[in-house]
Scaffold this motif. Structure first.
Motif, PDB file in Angstrom:
ATOM      1  N   GLU A   1      72.870  15.872   6.982  1.00 40.58           N
ATOM      2  CA  GLU A   1      72.374  14.694   7.772  1.00 40.58           C
ATOM      3  C   GLU A   1      71.463  14.927   8.818  1.00 40.58           C
ATOM      4  OE1 GLU A   1      74.515  10.926  10.235  1.00 40.58           O
ATOM      5  OE2 GLU A   1      75.795  12.442   9.553  1.00 40.58           O
ATOM      6  N   ARG A   2      71.557  16.145   9.371  1.00 40.44           N
ATOM      7  CA  ARG A   2      70.592  16.332  10.355  1.00 40.44           C
ATOM      8  C   ARG A   2      69.046  16.521   9.712  1.00 40.44           C
ATOM      9  NH1 ARG A   2      69.042  21.665  11.305  1.00 40.44           N
ATOM     10  NH2 ARG A   2      71.190  22.311  10.629  1.00 40.44           N
TER      11      ARG A   2
ATOM     12  N   ARG B   1      67.754  13.241   8.661  1.00 37.75           N
ATOM     13  CA  ARG B   1      67.355  12.396   9.875  1.00 37.75           C
ATOM     14  C   ARG B   1      65.963  12.839  10.207  1.00 37.75           C
ATOM     15  NH1 ARG B   1      71.044   9.362  12.791  1.00 37.75           N
ATOM     16  NH2 ARG B   1      73.160   9.552  12.439  1.00 37.75           N
TER      17      ARG B   1
ATOM     18  N   GLU C   1      68.836   7.153   7.779  1.00 43.88           N
ATOM     19  CA  GLU C   1      69.890   6.822   8.349  1.00 43.88           C
ATOM     20  C   GLU C   1      71.207   6.721   7.687  1.00 43.88           C
ATOM     21  OE1 GLU C   1      68.418   3.033   9.892  1.00 43.88           O
ATOM     22  OE2 GLU C   1      66.935   3.980  10.942  1.00 43.88           O
TER      23      GLU C   1
END
Length: 112
Positions: A50-51, A54, A59
């Protein structure tokens, strides 16, 4: 793409890529890992994935009890992965790779 392809339960998969019932932590073929190419970091958790997504403008999309989904506003692409990282399979890894060209790769774990 050569190999043996199997059509089962409405899904086509390469039989020699994944064997049902194999152990090995993640649901992916033993010895395969998802790697963030610019940093060389192996994706070992969804926090890492997810990091990195992003950073690329992706999103979190919707809140599903079974899936984690990511959407990039500038595209129609949607990345869907099982909520449980242990169920991440090779097909999910390649979904990430295809939708983030030149940013992620699937590699043999021993080649890192």
């Amino acid at each position: 793409m050569t190999g043996v392809w199997v059509f089962e339960d409405g899904i086509v998969r390469r039989a020699d890529n994944e064997a049902p019932g194999r152990g090995g932590g993640s649901g992916a073929r033993p010895g395969k890992v998802l790697v963030h190419v610019p940093s060389g970091e192996v994706v070992t958790t969804y926090d890492v994935l997810e990091r990195r997504l992003r950073e690329l403008g992706w999103e979190r999309y919707l809140n599903d009890s079974c899936l984690l989904q990511f959407h990039q506003r500038s595209t129609v692409h949607l990345i869907s992965v099982p909520r449980d990282f242990a169920r991440l399979k090779l097909v999910h890894m390649y979904d990430v790779v295809v939708k983030t060209r030149n940013v992620f790769e699937v590699r043999d774990a021993l080649s890192d």
